[in-house]
Design an enzyme around this catalytic site. Structure first.
Site, PDB file in Angstrom:
ATOM      1  N   LYS A  50       5.075   1.817   5.183  1.00 49.26           N
ATOM      2  CA  LYS A  50       5.412   0.724   4.252  1.00 49.26           C
ATOM      3  C   LYS A  50       4.325   0.534   3.191  1.00 49.26           C
ATOM      4  CE  LYS A  50       5.615  -2.339   7.563  1.00 49.26           C
ATOM      5  NZ  LYS A  50       5.224  -1.448   8.678  1.00 49.26           N
ATOM      6  N   ARG A  92       8.449 -10.942   9.255  1.00 48.85           N
ATOM      7  CA  ARG A  92       8.480 -10.198  10.511  1.00 48.85           C
ATOM      8  C   ARG A  92       9.236 -10.944  11.599  1.00 48.85           C
ATOM      9  NH1 ARG A  92       3.593  -6.963   9.485  1.00 48.85           N
ATOM     10  NH2 ARG A  92       3.117  -5.562  11.193  1.00 48.85           N
ATOM     11  N   ARG A 146      -4.717   7.145  11.104  1.00 54.03           N
ATOM     12  CA  ARG A 146      -4.885   6.325   9.892  1.00 54.03           C
ATOM     13  C   ARG A 146      -6.344   5.938   9.677  1.00 54.03           C
ATOM     14  NH1 ARG A 146      -0.856   1.434   8.911  1.00 54.03           N
ATOM     15  NH2 ARG A 146      -1.373   0.915  11.069  1.00 54.03           N
ATOM     16  N   ARG A 154      -8.715   1.157  12.066  1.00 54.59           N
ATOM     17  CA  ARG A 154      -8.429  -0.221  12.456  1.00 54.59           C
ATOM     18  C   ARG A 154      -8.480  -0.385  13.976  1.00 54.59           C
ATOM     19  NH1 ARG A 154      -2.967  -1.498   9.190  1.00 54.59           N
ATOM     20  NH2 ARG A 154      -2.564  -2.611  11.132  1.00 54.59           N
ATOM     21  N   ARG A 158       2.240  -3.293  19.642  1.00 55.71           N
ATOM     22  CA  ARG A 158       2.773  -3.651  18.320  1.00 55.71           C
ATOM     23  C   ARG A 158       4.198  -3.136  18.156  1.00 55.71           C
ATOM     24  NH1 ARG A 158      -1.522  -1.117  14.730  1.00 55.71           N
ATOM     25  NH2 ARG A 158      -0.101  -1.637  13.041  1.00 55.71           N
TER      26      ARG A 158
END
Ligand code: ADP
Ligand code: ADP
Length: 216
Positions: A15, A90, A129, A162, A173
């Site tokens: 996203k 969300r 990431r 992260r 998540r």
């Protein structure tokens, strides 16, 4: 009239990556709720401290806090032409609040690209990431590596992984996404706003699919 786009999809599907490209291709502003929370954490604000306690566990920050943060952001002058929302809403409560807030600005959610990929893809993407400390530019060690390892191409700042991209936290998540965010797929589908995009393809292919879908 202003244009409001909501990018919907699970953690790590791309996203943020796509929102950056879309914002460059349009006059819309990219608003990432996750980035706003991370800036608050970096600046050690009260909001940041509160958000961190949820984010570290892979849980959602409470609706009222999140909604207030977004309300504040979209009322700024740079959002006049419209917004690409990334990571917000969300929950159904957030989606209802967004309709109300945009209504007050004389607009509404125009279109909701729903970017999908299966769990294995999400795990591989979050696992590799790397984000930059200064402005949150995002890389992937395999799929989109920086020119120099550990350094942001754009602003030269240090890249970090992260905390919530750890395997166990990602699993939670994804679980939270299915429990709390999935109802929005139905909500926006019923409203006739959903367009499904295959997020498993390459970044460039996803971008061109998105641009083609948005043109319609
Ligand atoms: P990703 O892009 O991988 O989905 P985000 O950066 O959007 O991750 O979100 C990171 C974390 O920030 C979430 O796990 C959650 O704790 C918090 N967060 C972000 N957006 C919201 C939101 N709209 N409502 C509640 N919590 C949020
Ligand atoms: P989200 O905002 O949905 O959590 P990101 O845009 O941060 O997702 O992307 C998650 C990771 O996957 C990043 O490391 C990014 O570079 C990488 N990525 C994004 N889109 C693709 C793609 N289409 N193919 C391969 N890797 C991708």
């Amino acid at each position: 009239m202003a244009t409001y786009i909501v990018l919907l999809g699970p953690p790590g599907v791309g996203k943020g990556t796509q929102a950056v490209v879309l914002a460059q291709a349009t006059s819309l502003v990219h608003i990432s709720s996750g980035d706003l929370f991370r800036v608050n954490i970096k600046n050690q604000t009260e909001l940041g401290k509160l958000a961190k306690s949820y984010m570290d566990k892979g849980e959602l920050v409470p609706d009222d806090v999140t909604i207030a943060m977004i309300r504040d952001r979209i009322s700024q002058p740079d959002c006049k032409a419209g917004v690409i929302f990334d990571g917000f809403p969300r929950t159904p409560k957030q989606a209802q609040a967004l309709e109300k807030m945009l209504g007050e600005l004389g607009g509404h959610v125009d279109v909701v690209p729903y970017i999908t990929a299966d769990e294995q893809v999400l795990i591989e993407r979050t696992g590799g990431r790397w984000s930059c400390r200064a402005q949150g530019h995002v890389y992937h060690e395999k799929f989109n590596p920086p020119k120099e390892a550990g350094v942001c191409d754009v602003d030269g700042s240090v890249l970090y992984q992260r905390d919530d991209d750890k395997k166990e936290t990602v699993a939670n998540r994804i679980h939270v996404y299915f429990e709390q965010t999935m109802p929005l797929v139905d909500y926006y589908h019923k409203a006739g706003k959903l367009i499904e995009i295959d997020g498993a393809k390459s970044m460039e292919q996803v971008t061109s699919d998105l641009l083609a879908a948005l043109k319609k």
